[in-house]
Design an enzyme around this catalytic site. Structure first.
Site, short mmCIF file in Angstrom:
data_model
loop_
_atom_site.label_atom_id
_atom_site.label_comp_id
_atom_site.label_asym_id
_atom_site.label_seq_id
_atom_site.Cartn_x
_atom_site.Cartn_y
_atom_site.Cartn_z
N TYR A 189 60.40 39.92 25.75
CA TYR A 189 60.70 41.18 26.41
C TYR A 189 61.99 41.07 27.22
CZ TYR A 189 59.93 45.35 29.32
OH TYR A 189 60.05 46.55 29.96
N SER B 173 65.50 46.75 32.15
CA SER B 173 64.51 46.10 33.01
C SER B 173 65.20 45.02 33.84
CB SER B 173 63.39 45.46 32.19
OG SER B 173 62.53 44.70 33.03
#
Length: 290
Positions: A196, A183
């Protein structure tokens, strides 16, 4: 309804919405574009077998369909959404390929081992592992980020990837591929996705280190690094105010669609990517890390 090649929802076309976790893709407004109706295949994965975690919806579904269009049989691992998983299976089968649905929790190594075993029993081999399952949940205040959530995020996004590689590697041969989903927030951070972001940074370094480790075996390891993408995780893990007009952080001023990510996974799995390993392939709409 199939969206035209020119149609990509602008942020103004994405209304505020909050869905229970885990969200069903069919409940989203507008529907994510993950049917690969715009994709033109060329037989790049003919005869291959791929195992995709988080394959029931979003990016995972799009990758499963793209791989099927390229000639691969597919197994998908999913955690909860039977309906979404069945939709993916039907979409793969419409492309004249097989799809094995496996309900499992990647946080448990034995479940990962059994999923690989089921895949081998079904197809006789495994060529491509796509680690895509992930967990996130927005917490705007650090104090609200609980120990339990931090553990769940790391266990799903890091341990799960490690476990799947551990289970799959004995079955992979020279020329096979491992592809992780990273990501952009693993490069730049995000104030309301601390756990995250941390996990995805770990995925990036795991990818590079594993690529070096497996290079002598000619097993390539790479990661696709998405920017903001319109998937069920967005309305299920973000407050309604963040979902409304999602997302203008990239140079293209819109969120990506799952269909737009899938070709990168095809490239990294196929002979086209034969000289690519240890790479973090950004597909971010121009959201840059530096």
């Amino acid at each position: 309804m199939t969206q035209s090649k020119e149609f990509r929802p602008t942020p103004e076309q994405i209304p505020g919405q909050k869905l229970d976790y885990p969200a069903k893709q069919s409940d989203m407004t507008p529907q994510p574009d993950s049917d690969l109706s715009n994709y033109r295949a060329a037989g790049k994965l003919q005869g291959k077998v791929a195992l995709i975690t988080g394959g029931d919806s979003g990016i995972g579904r799009a990758v499963a369909i793209a791989y099927a269009m390229e000639g691969a049989d597919v197994a998908i691992i999913y955690n909860q959404n039977d309906e979404d998983a069945q939709t993916t299976r039907e979409a793969v089968e419409k492309k004249q390929q097989n799809c094995l649905n496996i309900k499992a929790d990647v946080r448990d190594f034995e479940s990962c081992r059994q999923a690989v075993e089921q895949t081998i029993n079904k197809y006789g081999k495994l060529n491509i592992l796509v680690n895509n399952a992930a967990y996130q949940m927005v917490q705007e205040s650090f104090e609200d980020l609980s120990i339990e959530q931090f553990q769940r995020t790391i266990e799903t996004n890091v341990y799960g990837y490690f476990y799947m590689v551990k289970a799959a590697l004995p079955h992979l041969q020279a020329g096979d591929a491992i592809i992780n989903t990273g990501s952009i927030v693993g490069k730049i951070g995000k104030q309301f996705l601390i756990d995250y972001s941390t996990s995805k940074g770990a995925v990036h370094t795991f990818t590079k280190s594993l690529a070096l480790n497996l290079a002598e075996r000619n097993i390539r390891v790479n990661a696709v690094v998405p920017g903001p993408v319109w998937t069920p995780n967005i309305p299920a893990t973000m407050p309604e105010k963040m979902v409304e007009n999602f997302d203008k952080d990239s140079a293209l001023k819109r969120a990506g669609q799952p269909e737009e990510l899938a070709p990168a996974y095809v490239f990294l799995a196929s002979q086209d990517g034969s000289f690519v390993t240890g790479a973090l392939v950004d597909v971010t709409g121009g959201q840059l890390s530096s």
